[in-house]
Motif scaffolding. Structure first.
Motif, PDB file in Angstrom:
ATOM      1  N   ARG A  15       0.805  -1.218   0.000  1.00 48.03           N
ATOM      2  CA  ARG A  15       0.000   0.000   0.000  1.00 48.03           C
ATOM      3  C   ARG A  15       0.840   1.272   0.000  1.00 48.03           C
ATOM      4  NH1 ARG A  15      -2.604  -3.906   2.983  1.00 48.03           N
ATOM      5  NH2 ARG A  15      -4.824  -4.217   2.520  1.00 48.03           N
ATOM      6  N   ILE A  16       2.148   1.113   0.025  1.00 49.06           N
ATOM      7  CA  ILE A  16       3.028   2.279  -0.015  1.00 49.06           C
ATOM      8  C   ILE A  16       3.072   2.819  -1.441  1.00 49.06           C
ATOM      9  CG2 ILE A  16       5.379   3.110   0.337  1.00 49.06           C
ATOM     10  CD1 ILE A  16       5.760   0.895   2.371  1.00 49.06           C
ATOM     11  N   PRO A  17       2.754   4.098  -1.646  1.00 47.01           N
ATOM     12  CA  PRO A  17       2.788   4.639  -3.012  1.00 47.01           C
ATOM     13  C   PRO A  17       4.209   4.676  -3.562  1.00 47.01           C
ATOM     14  CG  PRO A  17       2.511   6.398  -1.396  1.00 47.01           C
ATOM     15  CD  PRO A  17       2.387   5.105  -0.637  1.00 47.01           C
ATOM     16  N   VAL A  18       4.333   4.543  -4.870  1.00 44.96           N
ATOM     17  CA  VAL A  18       5.644   4.652  -5.502  1.00 44.96           C
ATOM     18  C   VAL A  18       6.068   6.114  -5.466  1.00 44.96           C
ATOM     19  CG1 VAL A  18       6.957   4.355  -7.629  1.00 44.96           C
ATOM     20  CG2 VAL A  18       5.231   2.662  -6.978  1.00 44.96           C
ATOM     21  N   PRO A  19       7.223   6.437  -4.891  1.00 46.89           N
ATOM     22  CA  PRO A  19       7.644   7.841  -4.769  1.00 46.89           C
ATOM     23  C   PRO A  19       7.894   8.487  -6.129  1.00 46.89           C
ATOM     24  CG  PRO A  19       8.960   6.374  -3.372  1.00 46.89           C
ATOM     25  CD  PRO A  19       8.200   5.501  -4.314  1.00 46.89           C
ATOM     26  N   LYS A  20       7.727   9.805  -6.161  1.00 45.41           N
ATOM     27  CA  LYS A  20       7.982  10.551  -7.396  1.00 45.41           C
ATOM     28  C   LYS A  20       9.473  10.687  -7.646  1.00 45.41           C
ATOM     29  CE  LYS A  20       3.780  13.297  -6.674  1.00 45.41           C
ATOM     30  NZ  LYS A  20       3.240  14.666  -6.430  1.00 45.41           N
ATOM     31  N   ASN A  21      10.233  10.787  -6.569  1.00 44.59           N
ATOM     32  CA  ASN A  21      11.678  10.973  -6.659  1.00 44.59           C
ATOM     33  C   ASN A  21      12.289  10.507  -5.336  1.00 44.59           C
ATOM     34  OD1 ASN A  21      11.192  13.168  -4.807  1.00 44.59           O
ATOM     35  ND2 ASN A  21      10.684  14.441  -6.593  1.00 44.59           N
ATOM     36  N   PRO A  41      13.865  12.283  -2.869  1.00 36.45           N
ATOM     37  CA  PRO A  41      13.429  13.029  -1.678  1.00 36.45           C
ATOM     38  C   PRO A  41      12.038  12.612  -1.212  1.00 36.45           C
ATOM     39  CG  PRO A  41      14.499  14.515  -3.221  1.00 36.45           C
ATOM     40  CD  PRO A  41      14.351  13.205  -3.929  1.00 36.45           C
ATOM     41  N   ASP A  42      11.152  12.305  -2.143  1.00 36.42           N
ATOM     42  CA  ASP A  42       9.824  11.825  -1.775  1.00 36.42           C
ATOM     43  C   ASP A  42       9.916  10.449  -1.111  1.00 36.42           C
ATOM     44  OD1 ASP A  42       6.997  11.969  -1.655  1.00 36.42           O
ATOM     45  OD2 ASP A  42       6.817  10.762  -3.473  1.00 36.42           O
ATOM     46  N   ALA A  43      10.848   9.614  -1.582  1.00 35.07           N
ATOM     47  CA  ALA A  43      11.047   8.303  -0.964  1.00 35.07           C
ATOM     48  C   ALA A  43      11.523   8.460   0.481  1.00 35.07           C
ATOM     49  CB  ALA A  43      12.053   7.494  -1.771  1.00 35.07           C
ATOM     50  N   ALA A  44      12.429   9.403   0.714  1.00 37.43           N
ATOM     51  CA  ALA A  44      12.910   9.643   2.081  1.00 37.43           C
ATOM     52  C   ALA A  44      11.783  10.147   2.971  1.00 37.43           C
ATOM     53  CB  ALA A  44      14.063  10.646   2.056  1.00 37.43           C
ATOM     54  N   LYS A  73      15.039   2.709 -11.132  1.00 37.97           N
ATOM     55  CA  LYS A  73      14.947   2.537 -12.575  1.00 37.97           C
ATOM     56  C   LYS A  73      14.985   3.905 -13.221  1.00 37.97           C
ATOM     57  CE  LYS A  73      12.165   0.322 -16.199  1.00 37.97           C
ATOM     58  NZ  LYS A  73      10.935  -0.476 -16.488  1.00 37.97           N
ATOM     59  N   ASN A  74      15.934   4.093 -14.132  1.00 34.96           N
ATOM     60  CA  ASN A  74      16.101   5.378 -14.822  1.00 34.96           C
ATOM     61  C   ASN A  74      16.254   6.529 -13.834  1.00 34.96           C
ATOM     62  OD1 ASN A  74      15.773   4.075 -17.358  1.00 34.96           O
ATOM     63  ND2 ASN A  74      13.540   4.255 -17.195  1.00 34.96           N
ATOM     64  N   GLY A  75      16.967   6.249 -12.742  1.00 33.44           N
ATOM     65  CA  GLY A  75      17.246   7.294 -11.768  1.00 33.44           C
ATOM     66  C   GLY A  75      16.132   7.585 -10.789  1.00 33.44           C
ATOM     67  N   LYS A  76      15.018   6.857 -10.896  1.00 34.02           N
ATOM     68  CA  LYS A  76      13.881   7.115 -10.019  1.00 34.02           C
ATOM     69  C   LYS A  76      13.541   5.857  -9.210  1.00 34.02           C
ATOM     70  CE  LYS A  76      11.688  10.645 -12.934  1.00 34.02           C
ATOM     71  NZ  LYS A  76      10.426  11.063 -13.617  1.00 34.02           N
ATOM     72  N   PRO A  77      12.954   6.050  -8.020  1.00 36.91           N
ATOM     73  CA  PRO A  77      12.584   4.890  -7.201  1.00 36.91           C
ATOM     74  C   PRO A  77      11.407   4.126  -7.782  1.00 36.91           C
ATOM     75  CG  PRO A  77      11.885   6.927  -6.134  1.00 36.91           C
ATOM     76  CD  PRO A  77      12.684   7.329  -7.336  1.00 36.91           C
ATOM     77  N   THR A  78      11.469   2.821  -7.647  1.00 37.65           N
ATOM     78  CA  THR A  78      10.354   1.946  -8.012  1.00 37.65           C
ATOM     79  C   THR A  78      10.159   0.949  -6.864  1.00 37.65           C
ATOM     80  OG1 THR A  78      11.782   0.331  -9.132  1.00 37.65           O
ATOM     81  CG2 THR A  78      10.877   2.125 -10.475  1.00 37.65           C
ATOM     82  N   SER A  79       9.084   0.207  -6.920  1.00 36.57           N
ATOM     83  CA  SER A  79       8.806  -0.743  -5.850  1.00 36.57           C
ATOM     84  C   SER A  79       9.945  -1.752  -5.708  1.00 36.57           C
ATOM     85  CB  SER A  79       7.499  -1.489  -6.110  1.00 36.57           C
ATOM     86  OG  SER A  79       7.255  -2.435  -5.091  1.00 36.57           O
TER      87      SER A  79
END
Length: 330
Positions: A158-164, A166-169, A199-205
């Protein structure tokens, strides 16, 4: 197949007995001295990255330095997802660990099992005792508290995939602020990099979303694993408990100590489930535990492995019974 990286470890890709492509890491001992190798098994949604800090410490900065291997079980980290979610079960994931250790030629290895990785370790000790040497159980025991299980069930998948990043942190801070109140911004950034793939510099699950199907508090309490825990009595045991843990109770730790003649325990203050294995006192306690058990083991010499040791087989082929049991463990 192994590939060398510039980050302190070699990457290992191999196939389990049912053909699934799995991923692991090898942190080579800085000074090969025949010390007992360590295998690290992660929690329900976690992966090899959780052990990066302690793996570097044990392989580079400890005396003796030792080889450390980590594993992404199926559906986690960089391992392939299973088409059948019912195979996200402790018995099948234990087979992943057996295939990994068999391919590497490991026996009587030390094991660090965090959460679900600790459950796998207990079952492994009962099924294949020759593979298991001294064990560190990180915030897990034969009894799991329902409050902690309900909390985990509330966020897995249920954790949303972060946009970037900083959003992941930010997401990590929101998840950990109650049970890990002392984390710094550097810590939360590091944990975010552990939790999510890139992936491509961005966070994924960092895990297969179908894991939600095998985690259900509606199934009731998890059966106690005291018989499997008894299989650990033949090896030294260190139990870590987060001071704020809601999954492993102090009472369970005391009962584990009563049943296990070679058990010691450490409480990690200011951390919940599961301790991050990043702080110096915890790393020091684990390094000392394995160094002390090296001194008293049964005389088996554990040599450092060369690259050819990994490449002698790239695929383990056999048939594996499929588990249909619904697992709701962490």
């Amino acid at each position: 197949m192994t590939t060398e990286t510039a980050t302190g470890y070699d990457e290992i890709y191999f196939h389990g007995r049912d053909g699934l492509r799995l991923y692991g890491r090898h942190y080579r001992a800085a000074i090969p001295a025949g010390a007992r190798p360590i295998v690290c098994l992660a929690g329900l949604t976690r992966n090899s990255r959780d052990f990066h800090t302690i793996a570097l410490a044990l392989s580079q900065n400890s005396s003796p330095a030792r080889d450390v291997f980590t594993l992404d079980t199926r559906g986690r980290g960089l391992s392939e997802h299973d088409r059948d979610w019912k195979n996200y079960a402790v018995p099948i994931e234990m087979q992943d660990a057996i295939d990994y250790m068999t391919m590497l030629g490991l026996r009587e290895a030390g094991i660090i099992g965090t959460s679900r990785g600790g459950l796998i370790t207990m079952v492994l000790a009962a099924v294949q005792p020759s593979l298991v040497g001294p064990v560190v159980l990180n915030d897990i025991g034969p009894l799991i508290e329902m409050d902690g299980l309900a909390r985990i069930a509330g966020y897995v998948g249920r954790i949303p995939v972060p946009k970037n990043w900083p959003d992941a942190a930010r997401i990590v801070r929101d998840l950990t602020q109650r049970d890990f109140p002392n984390l710094t911004d550097e810590d939360t950034d590091a944990v975010a990099r552990q939790l999510f793939n890139e992936k491509n510099g961005k966070p994924t699950s960092g895990y297969d979303s179908k894991l939600t199907k095998c985690l259900s508090v509606l199934d009731g309490p998890i059966p106690a694993l005291w018989p499997q825990f008894e299989a650990l009595k033949r090896v030294p045991l260190l139990v870590l408990r987060g001071g704020n843990s809601d999954l492993l109770s102090e009472a369970t730790v005391e009962e584990m100590r009563r049943r296990h003649p070679q058990m010691s325990s450490v409480t990690v203050p200011g951390e919940g489930h599961a301790p991050l294995l990043r702080d110096a006192p915890t790393i020091g306690a684990i390094a000392s535990f394995f160094a002390n058990t090296d001194e008293v083991h049964d005389g088996v010499h554990h040599g450092a492995m060369t690259r050819s040791d990994f490449n002698y087989v790239s695929r383990l082929v056999s048939t594996s019974p499929r588990s249909t049991r619904r697992e709701n463990s962490v």
